[in-house]
Write an enzyme that holds these catalytic residues in place. Structure first.
Site, mmCIF file in Angstrom:
data_model
loop_
_atom_site.group_PDB
_atom_site.id
_atom_site.type_symbol
_atom_site.label_atom_id
_atom_site.label_comp_id
_atom_site.label_asym_id
_atom_site.label_seq_id
_atom_site.Cartn_x
_atom_site.Cartn_y
_atom_site.Cartn_z
ATOM 1 N N GLY A 67 6.426 -4.357 -10.992
ATOM 2 C CA GLY A 67 6.552 -5.804 -11.238
ATOM 3 C C GLY A 67 7.443 -6.511 -10.237
ATOM 4 O O GLY A 67 8.108 -7.486 -10.566
ATOM 5 N N LEU A 68 7.452 -5.974 -9.003
ATOM 6 C CA LEU A 68 8.170 -6.615 -7.889
ATOM 7 C C LEU A 68 9.667 -6.796 -8.165
ATOM 8 O O LEU A 68 10.246 -7.821 -7.815
ATOM 9 C CB LEU A 68 7.522 -7.965 -7.529
ATOM 10 C CG LEU A 68 6.061 -7.915 -7.080
ATOM 11 C CD1 LEU A 68 5.534 -9.331 -6.834
ATOM 12 C CD2 LEU A 68 5.888 -7.094 -5.811
ATOM 13 N N CYS A 125 -0.427 -7.396 -5.013
ATOM 14 C CA CYS A 125 0.243 -6.658 -6.097
ATOM 15 C C CYS A 125 -0.557 -6.827 -7.392
ATOM 16 O O CYS A 125 -0.802 -7.953 -7.832
ATOM 17 C CB CYS A 125 1.668 -7.168 -6.284
ATOM 18 S SG CYS A 125 2.449 -6.396 -7.722
ATOM 19 N N ILE A 186 -5.149 -0.301 2.268
ATOM 20 C CA ILE A 186 -5.277 -1.060 1.035
ATOM 21 C C ILE A 186 -3.982 -0.959 0.219
ATOM 22 O O ILE A 186 -3.214 0.006 0.359
ATOM 23 C CB ILE A 186 -6.462 -0.537 0.173
ATOM 24 C CG1 ILE A 186 -6.288 0.959 -0.155
ATOM 25 C CG2 ILE A 186 -7.763 -0.798 0.832
ATOM 26 C CD1 ILE A 186 -7.347 1.532 -1.106
ATOM 27 N N GLY A 239 -2.947 6.905 0.547
ATOM 28 C CA GLY A 239 -2.950 8.347 0.302
ATOM 29 C C GLY A 239 -2.794 9.211 1.525
ATOM 30 O O GLY A 239 -3.250 10.364 1.542
ATOM 31 N N THR A 261 2.907 6.819 -0.834
ATOM 32 C CA THR A 261 3.218 7.754 -1.922
ATOM 33 C C THR A 261 3.799 9.073 -1.402
ATOM 34 O O THR A 261 4.642 9.689 -2.068
ATOM 35 C CB THR A 261 1.935 8.006 -2.744
ATOM 36 O OG1 THR A 261 1.470 6.732 -3.192
ATOM 37 C CG2 THR A 261 2.189 8.875 -3.949
HETATM 38 C C1 SIN Z 1 4.961 -3.545 -8.008
HETATM 39 O O1 SIN Z 1 6.072 -4.006 -7.718
HETATM 40 O O2 SIN Z 1 4.553 -3.546 -9.178
HETATM 41 C C2 SIN Z 1 4.070 -2.952 -6.950
HETATM 42 C C3 SIN Z 1 3.983 -3.812 -5.743
HETATM 43 C C4 SIN Z 1 2.603 -3.883 -5.162
HETATM 44 O O3 SIN Z 1 1.705 -3.148 -5.568
HETATM 45 O O4 SIN Z 1 2.388 -4.703 -4.273
#
Ligand code: SIN
Length: 291
Positions: A67-68, A125, A186, A239, A261
């Site tokens: 959620g940033l 996001c 992506i 990935g 990741t």
């Molecule tokens: C997040 O903060 O939830 C992920 C950020 C993103 O996917 O851009």
């Protein structure tokens, strides 16, 4: 090599949201060896982020819904950017907003900072109610955000695209037409995981973004499609765990890549990938072009 005027020692960057603001990883690897550091998204105001749990492991991947969460631009400029300035590695700042105006304001504030070598615009996001993917799924809104950022800064603008669309070349073309210098793709793919004992989602916010090797073939396909649809350079993300994974993206048309990741699995993943790409280039001197 150069990417829209950003000088890179090598084509390997660390992806936004997987490397903090650099400091978090600096005890584990030499940041000077990276092609570029892309910061976690910053917003105008501090954000607390989504309710926990925020991360779930899945087969060959990971779901996240952060959620940033971040401390906001003031804190970033005061505490994080001076730290990043100590390294001989370009800093690319990822920005996110809830409105076109917020993105433009962030770009304007960052424009004055010489440490910032590029702005990556997060219109992808999947974990926020306002902004994020909502902008990146709609070519008209993509154009509006990127045009506003373009107008607000002279720095290279990188549009980070979402795969959660039917045809990614549509939003890729919209971003390019609006003045993006580079595209990165992506971001994560929306997913869900349910705990069968509780019958509830394993994530506090129900859904999250899937990353890791599970999404790599989708990412390679999208990079291939986009590099055949637009003329501006593309950064491949999705990935990448090894040098050979990275090479797939270069062969699909990417000029650079981001490691995401994999940083959570091995803090030195990006450094190992740089070495493995180098080995490939020695084996096949004419296969890749990093000019
Ligand atoms: C997040 O903060 O939830 C992920 C950020 C993103 O996917 O851009």
């Amino acid at each position: 090599m150069e990417l829209a005027g950003i000088k890179l020692k090598n084509p390997v960057m660390v992806a936004s949201g997987t490397f903090g603001w650099g400091r978090e990883y600096s005890d584990y690897l030499d940041l000077n060896k990276l092609g570029a550091i892309v910061t976690k998204s910053i917003t105008l105001k501090p954000r607390e982020g989504n309710p926990p749990p925020r991360i779930v492991e899945t087969p060959s991947g990971m779901l996240n819904s952060i959620g940033l969460q971040n401390e906001g631009i003031e804190h970033f400029l005061k505490e994080d950017l001076p730290f990043l300035a100590k390294f001989d590695t370009p800093t690319i700042v990822n920005i996110a907003g809830e409105s076109v105006e917020e993105y433009a304001e962030l770009a304007k504030r960052l424009s004055k900072e010489t440490t910032v070598k590029g702005i990556e615009v997060n219109i992808s996001c999947p974990n926020v109610k306002k902004g994020g993917m909502a902008f990146g799924c709609d070519p008209k809104l993509t154009k509006e955000v990127i045009a506003a950022v373009r107008k607000a800064t002279t720095q290279p603008v990188i549009a980070k695209l979402t795969p959660n669309v039917t045809d990614i070349t549509v939003t890729a073309k919209a971003a390019a037409e609006a003045g993006a210098d580079v595209l990165s793709l992506i971001n994560t793919i929306v997913g869900m995981s349910i705990d069968i004992e509780t019958g509830k989602s394993r994530l506090g916010s129900l859904t999250g973004g899937l990353s890791g090797p599970a999404i790599r073939p989708i990412a390679v396909r999208m990079v291939y499609e986009v590099t055949h649809a637009v003329k501006i350079p593309v950064i491949g993300i999705g990935g990448i765990m090894s040098g050979s994974d990275a090479v797939e993206f270069f062969l699909a048309g990417a000029k650079a890549i981001q490691v995401g990741t994999a940083n959570f699995v091995d803090t030195e993943a990006a450094i190992k990938i740089i070495k493995e790409i180098d080995d490939y280039v020695h084996r096949y001197p004419r296969a890749l072009n990093f000019s």
